[in-house]
Design an enzyme around this catalytic site. Structure first.
Site, short mmCIF file in Angstrom:
data_model
loop_
_atom_site.label_atom_id
_atom_site.label_comp_id
_atom_site.label_asym_id
_atom_site.label_seq_id
_atom_site.Cartn_x
_atom_site.Cartn_y
_atom_site.Cartn_z
N CYS A 97 78.10 6.81 51.45
CA CYS A 97 77.61 5.69 50.64
C CYS A 97 78.66 4.59 50.50
O CYS A 97 79.85 4.87 50.45
CB CYS A 97 77.23 6.17 49.26
SG CYS A 97 76.04 7.50 49.28
N ARG B 187 80.55 3.69 57.87
CA ARG B 187 80.73 4.93 57.11
C ARG B 187 79.55 5.88 57.26
O ARG B 187 79.66 7.04 56.93
CB ARG B 187 80.93 4.59 55.63
CG ARG B 187 82.19 3.79 55.37
CD ARG B 187 82.18 3.21 53.99
NE ARG B 187 82.32 4.25 52.99
CZ ARG B 187 83.45 4.55 52.37
NH1 ARG B 187 84.54 3.89 52.68
NH2 ARG B 187 83.50 5.49 51.47
N TRP C 117 73.66 7.37 51.67
CA TRP C 117 73.62 8.50 52.60
C TRP C 117 73.00 9.63 51.80
O TRP C 117 73.62 10.13 50.84
CB TRP C 117 75.04 8.85 53.05
CG TRP C 117 75.12 9.87 54.13
CD1 TRP C 117 74.99 9.67 55.48
CD2 TRP C 117 75.38 11.27 53.98
NE1 TRP C 117 75.14 10.85 56.16
CE2 TRP C 117 75.38 11.85 55.27
CE3 TRP C 117 75.60 12.10 52.88
CZ2 TRP C 117 75.60 13.21 55.49
CZ3 TRP C 117 75.82 13.45 53.10
CH2 TRP C 117 75.82 13.99 54.39
N ASN D 30 78.21 6.10 44.12
CA ASN D 30 78.67 6.97 45.21
C ASN D 30 79.10 8.28 44.57
O ASN D 30 79.77 8.27 43.54
CB ASN D 30 79.90 6.38 45.91
CG ASN D 30 79.56 5.23 46.82
OD1 ASN D 30 78.40 4.85 46.92
ND2 ASN D 30 80.57 4.68 47.47
N GLY D 31 78.75 9.40 45.19
CA GLY D 31 79.17 10.69 44.64
C GLY D 31 77.96 11.53 44.28
O GLY D 31 76.84 11.24 44.69
N GLU E 50 88.30 20.03 69.61
CA GLU E 50 88.11 18.62 69.31
C GLU E 50 87.20 17.98 70.37
O GLU E 50 86.33 17.16 70.04
CB GLU E 50 89.48 17.92 69.23
CG GLU E 50 89.44 16.40 69.06
CD GLU E 50 88.71 15.92 67.81
OE1 GLU E 50 88.37 16.72 66.94
OE2 GLU E 50 88.45 14.70 67.75
N LYS F 18 83.64 16.17 69.56
CA LYS F 18 83.30 14.80 69.98
C LYS F 18 81.96 14.78 70.69
O LYS F 18 81.11 13.94 70.42
CB LYS F 18 84.37 14.22 70.94
CG LYS F 18 85.68 13.80 70.34
CD LYS F 18 85.66 12.54 69.54
CE LYS F 18 85.34 12.76 68.10
NZ LYS F 18 86.33 13.29 67.20
N GLU G 187 79.07 15.42 68.26
CA GLU G 187 78.91 14.33 67.30
C GLU G 187 78.13 13.16 67.90
O GLU G 187 77.25 12.61 67.24
CB GLU G 187 80.29 13.78 66.87
CG GLU G 187 80.98 14.55 65.78
CD GLU G 187 82.33 13.95 65.44
OE1 GLU G 187 82.59 13.76 64.25
OE2 GLU G 187 83.13 13.64 66.35
N HIS H 83 84.48 38.31 75.46
CA HIS H 83 84.02 38.97 74.23
C HIS H 83 82.73 38.35 73.70
O HIS H 83 82.45 38.42 72.51
CB HIS H 83 85.13 38.91 73.17
CG HIS H 83 86.38 39.59 73.61
ND1 HIS H 83 86.43 40.95 73.86
CD2 HIS H 83 87.62 39.11 73.92
CE1 HIS H 83 87.65 41.28 74.27
NE2 HIS H 83 88.38 40.17 74.33
N LYS I 129 81.40 8.49 58.02
CA LYS I 129 82.82 8.33 58.37
C LYS I 129 83.72 8.93 57.30
O LYS I 129 84.68 9.60 57.60
CB LYS I 129 83.10 6.83 58.54
CG LYS I 129 84.54 6.50 58.89
CD LYS I 129 84.82 6.84 60.32
CE LYS I 129 86.26 6.67 60.72
NZ LYS I 129 86.57 7.44 61.92
C1 G6P Z 1 83.98 13.05 58.59
C2 G6P Z 1 84.22 12.18 59.82
C3 G6P Z 1 85.16 12.90 60.76
C4 G6P Z 1 86.45 13.27 60.06
C5 G6P Z 1 86.17 14.10 58.80
C6 G6P Z 1 87.43 14.26 57.95
O1 G6P Z 1 83.25 14.18 58.95
O2 G6P Z 1 82.99 11.89 60.46
O3 G6P Z 1 85.46 12.05 61.85
O4 G6P Z 1 87.27 14.00 60.91
O5 G6P Z 1 85.21 13.43 57.98
O6 G6P Z 1 87.79 12.99 57.47
P1 G6P Z 1 89.24 12.55 57.08
O7 G6P Z 1 89.08 11.11 56.65
O8 G6P Z 1 89.67 13.43 55.93
O9 G6P Z 1 90.11 12.71 58.26
#
Ligand code: G6P
Length: 606
Positions: free
Chosen positions: A2, A27, A74, A99-100, A479, A483, A486, A502, A601
Site C-alpha cells: 500500500c 510497490r 494491496w 497502510n498496515g 535466487e 526470480k 516472481e 533424494h 515491493k
Molecule cells: C518483497 C520484495 C522482494 C524482497 C522482499 C524483502 O517480497 O518483493 O523483492 O526481497 O520483500 O524485502 P527487503 O526490502 O526487506 O529486502
C-alpha cells in the site's frame, strides 16, 4: 505494498496526488483512491486496477481539491473492489487512508456497529475512520480524537486523516508503517515513501514510532507516543529524480540489471584502502564489535534472505565465525538460542519489511552484543533502529523483483566478512582484491545478454523448472528460481545438487528444464556427476559454466560460458545471467515484469 500520498495546499492537489501514487506503483497494489476537499466539499473517487484508471475516473468526475489524501491498496482484508479501496469515509465527514493491518478490527467493528455505525467495506481499515468519528464527538480537535483512537488499535498503521470541516489540516499517525512529511512553501505533504513527493519537495521529516502529527499549509506539529510535542530531524533528500525514469530501457528491471556494475562501484567507493576495508563504513563502534564477535545471526526475507545464505559460506570460511541465517517471519515466532558474542545482522533493500523489523525489535531484547543492518534506504526504520548500518548504494530500486539491491547486499556482506577477518588477524586481502575486480567482471557478464535472450525462447512454454547449485552457488540457484517464478510465473525450485537423488530426480523429464550454476571450483566434478544423473534420465540442461569447466553443448545440454572469476566473487557474477534469463522469459511470456501479479515491493504488513 500500500502507498499513501497526502497534501494540504492553496493550489489544487489532484495532479500531485496522482503523480505521487504513480511513483509508488512499483510497490505493488490492486486498487487506488483519492479523497479531495474543495472548501468544505468532500469528494471521493476510487478505481480498481492501475492508477491510470483512477486518473481517468478523476477526470471524468471533474472534481478537484486543495487538500487531499490518496492511496494504493494491496488487498489484505476483503477482496479487490472499489468499496474496499481507500479512502474510507465516516458519516460523509471524516476521510482516512491506512497502510498496515489493524489486528483487533473484529472487536472494534462489533462495538461500532452496536453504536450505530454502518460499514460499507470488508476492510480492517474502516473501523479506524468510524472510531475517530465517534471520538470526534468527545474531543474538541481532530488531533485529540486521533491520539485517543490510536491507543485502541492493535497492529500496524501509517494513517492520514482529515475532517471536511477544516480544509487546512491533516492528521497523520505512525505505528509500524513508515510515513514521511514533505515540507513545502505554504503547502505541506505526507507520504509513505519520499519518492512519491520528489517532484514537489526535497525536504523531509521522518516520523518515529508512535508519532502523531498535525500538518497545515504553514505548520507541522509532531507529538510522541505520550503526547509530548517533539522536534524530529529535517533532512534534505539526495535521491535523484531520474531514479524513477526507465531511460532507454523497456523495463525498470532491465535498467536495474544493467546498473549493477555502477551500483557495486558506488557501494565500494571510499570504503577500500589498498587491501583493507574501511571499517567505519559499518559505523563508529564497528571495529571493537568485529574484534569480539564469535557468531553472526542473519535475519531477512525474500531475496535479501538469499544474500544472507551466501554470507554464511563466506563468514564461516574466511572470517572464522559461525553463522546462522533465518527467515524473519520464522525467527520472530520461535524461541531461539543466542550464542555468546553474537552479532545480529538484518538485510533489507527497503529497511521497512515488517517481519524483519519485528525480528530486530525482538532480538534487541535477547542479549545480542549489537545489531547491524545492511540496507539500501537511508533513514529507513531498520537503519534508525540498528546499532550499526552498512548502506548499499544501489540507488532507488523500482522493479518488484530485486536485482541490484541483491548484488550490492552481497558486496556489503563480502566487506563484512573481510572486516571481521581483518580484526581477527586473518587473511582479508584475497577478498578485497577480488571485490575490486567486481564492477568490470559484472560488465563482462552482461555481454551474455543476447545469448541468454535466445535461450529464453525455450522456456516460454514450460510450466516447471529446477535450479541446481552447490556451496555458495546453492543460494544463487535459489535466487535464480525466485526470480523466474516472481516474474514469469513458471514454477521454479532450487536444490543443492547433492540432494537431487533424494527426491527431485523423480520429476525429471524433457518438459522440466534444469538450470545449473557451474563455476570452476573444487565442487565442479561433484556437480558434473549430478548433471550426468539428470542427463541419464532424459532431462534438458542449461548450464551457466566457467569457460574452463569443459561442458559441451549438445542435444540435451545448452552451455552458456561465463568468464572465469575468483571463486569468492563468483556468487555475485553468476547472479546476473540468471536475472537476465528470468527477464527474457517474462518478456516472451508478456507478463508485467516490473509489477508482477500479487507481489509487493515493500512488504510492510506481516
Ligand atoms: C518483497 C520484495 C522482494 C524482497 C522482499 C524483502 O517480497 O518483493 O523483492 O526481497 O520483500 O524485502 P527487503 O526490502 O526487506 O529486502
Amino acid at each position: 505494498m500500500c502507498g499513501i500520498v497526502g497534501a494540504v495546499a492553496e493550489r489544487p492537489v489532484n495532479k500531485i496526488l496522482v503523480e505521487g501514487l504513480k511513483r509508488l506503483e512499483y510497490r505493488g497494489y490492486d486498487s487506488a483512491g483519492v479523497a479531495l476537499l474543495d472548501g468544505n466539499t468532500l469528494n471521493t473517487v476510487k478505481a480498481v486496477g492501475k492508477v491510470v484508471n483512477l486518473e481517468n475516473a478523476l477526470d471524468e468526475a471533474g472534481v478537484k481539491g486543495t487538500t487531499g489524501i490518496a492511496h494504493t491498496r494491496w488487498a489484505t482484508h476483503g477482496g479487490v473492489t472499489k468499496a474496499n479501496a481507500h479512502p474510507h469515509i465516516s458519516n460523509s465527514e471524516i476521510a482516512l487512508v491506512h497502510n498496515g493491518i489493524i489486528e483487533n478490527h473484529a472487536s472494534l467493528r462489533e462495538a461500532l456497529k452496536g453504536d450505530g455505525y454502518e460499514f460499507l467495506s470488508d476492510t480492517d481499515t474502516e473501523v479506524m475512520v468510524h472510531l475517530i468519528h465517534q471520538l470526534r464527538q468527545q474531543h474538541t480537535t481532530l488531533l485529540a480524537s486521533v491520539q485517543a483512537a490510536v491507543k485502541q488499535f492493535d497492529g500496524a498503521f501509517g494513517t492520514v486523516v482529515f475532517d471536511k470541516a477544516n480544509d487546512n489540516e491533516i492528521i497523520v499517525a505512525r505505528s509500524g508503517s513508515p510515513l514521511v512529511i514533505g515540507l513545502g512553501l505554504g503547502e505541506n505533504f505526507i507520504a509513505s515513501d519520499q519518492l512519491a513527493l520528489l517532484p514537489v519537495t526535497r525536504t523531509f521529516i521522518y516520523l518515529e514510532e508512535g508519532d502523531v502529527a498535525r500538518i497545515t499549509r504553514n505548520s507541522v506539529e509532531i507529538f510522541d507516543v505520550d503526547g509530548n510535542a517533539v522536534k524530529r530531524e529535517v533532512i534534505e533528500s539526495n535521491i535523484t529524480q531520474d531514479a524513477s525514469g526507465k531511460g532507454e530501457y523497456r523495463h525498470y528491471m532491465l535498467k536495474e540489471i544493467y546498473e549493477q556494475p555502477l551500483a557495486v562501484r558506488n557501494t565500494l567507493e571510499g570504503r577500500l584502502n589498498d587491501d583493507r576495508v574501511a571499517i567505519d563504513a559499518f559505523g563508529d563502534s564497528a571495529q571493537q564489535i568485529f574484534k569480539d564477535v564469535k557468531h553472526v545471526q542473519i535475519i531477512a526475507c525474500g531475496t535479501s534472505y538469499h544474500s544472507g545464505m551466501v554470507a554464511r559460506y563466506w563468514l564461516e570460511q574466511f572470517a572464522g565465525v559461525s553463522c546462522n541465517v533465518e527467515i524473519a517471519s520464522e525467527f520472530r515466532y520461535r524461541q531461539s538460542f543466542v550464542h555468546e558474542n553474537s552479532l545480529l545482522v538484518t538485510i533489507s533493500q527497503s529497511g521497512e519489511t515488517a517481519d524483519t523489523l519485528a525480528a530486530l525489535r525482538l532480538a534487541k531484547q535477547q542479549g545480542y552484543m549489537a545489531s547491524m543492518t545492511i540496507c539500501n534506504v537511508p533513514g529507513s526504520s531498520l537503519v534508525r533502529e540498528s546499532d550499526l548500518a552498512f548502506m548499499t548504494k544501489a540507488g532507488a530500486e523500482i522493479g518488484v523483483a530485486s536485482t541490484k539491491a541483491f548484488t550490492t547486499q552481497l558486496v556489503g556482506l563480502l566487506m563484512l566478512t573481510a572486516s571481521i577477518a581483518q580484526e581477527k588477524g586473518l587473511d582479508q586481502g584475497t577478498i578485497v582484491n577480488a571485490i575490486k575486480l567486481l564492477p568490470a567482471k559484472l560488465e563482462e557478464t552482461l555481454l551474455l545478454a543476447d545469448g541468454i535472450a535466445d535461450l529464453a525462447e525455450e522456456f516460454a512454454d514450460k510450466h516447471h523448472s529446477l535450479f541446481l547449485g552447490r556451496g555458495s552457488q546453492y543460494p544463487i540457484a535459489m535466487e535464480g528460481a525466485l526470480k523466474l517464478k516472481e516474474i514469469s510465473y513458471i514454477h521454479a525450485e532450487a536444490y543443492a545438487a547433492g540432494e537431487l537423488k533424494h527426491g527431485p530426480l523423480a520429476l525429471i523429464d524433457a518438459d522440466m528444464p534444469i538450470i545449473v550454476v557451474a563455476p570452476n571450483n573444487e565442487l565442479l566434478e561433484k556437480l558434473k556427476s549430478n548433471v550426468e544423473e539428470v542427463r541419464a534420465r532424459g532431462g534438458i540442461i542449461y548450464v551457466f559454466a566457467d569457460k574452463d569447466s569443459h561442458f559441451e553443448s549438445d542435444d540435451t545440454m545448452r552451455v552458456i560460458n561465463v568468464n572465469h572469476v575468483d571463486d569468492v566473487i563468483a556468487p555475485v557474477v553468476y547472479t546476473l545471467p540468471l536475472q537476465l534469463l528470468s527477464y527474457y522469459v517474462a518478456v516472451i511470456k508478456g507478463t508485467d515484469v516490473d509489477q508482477p501479479r500479487n507481489l509487493a515491493k515493500s512488504v510492510t504488513v506481516e
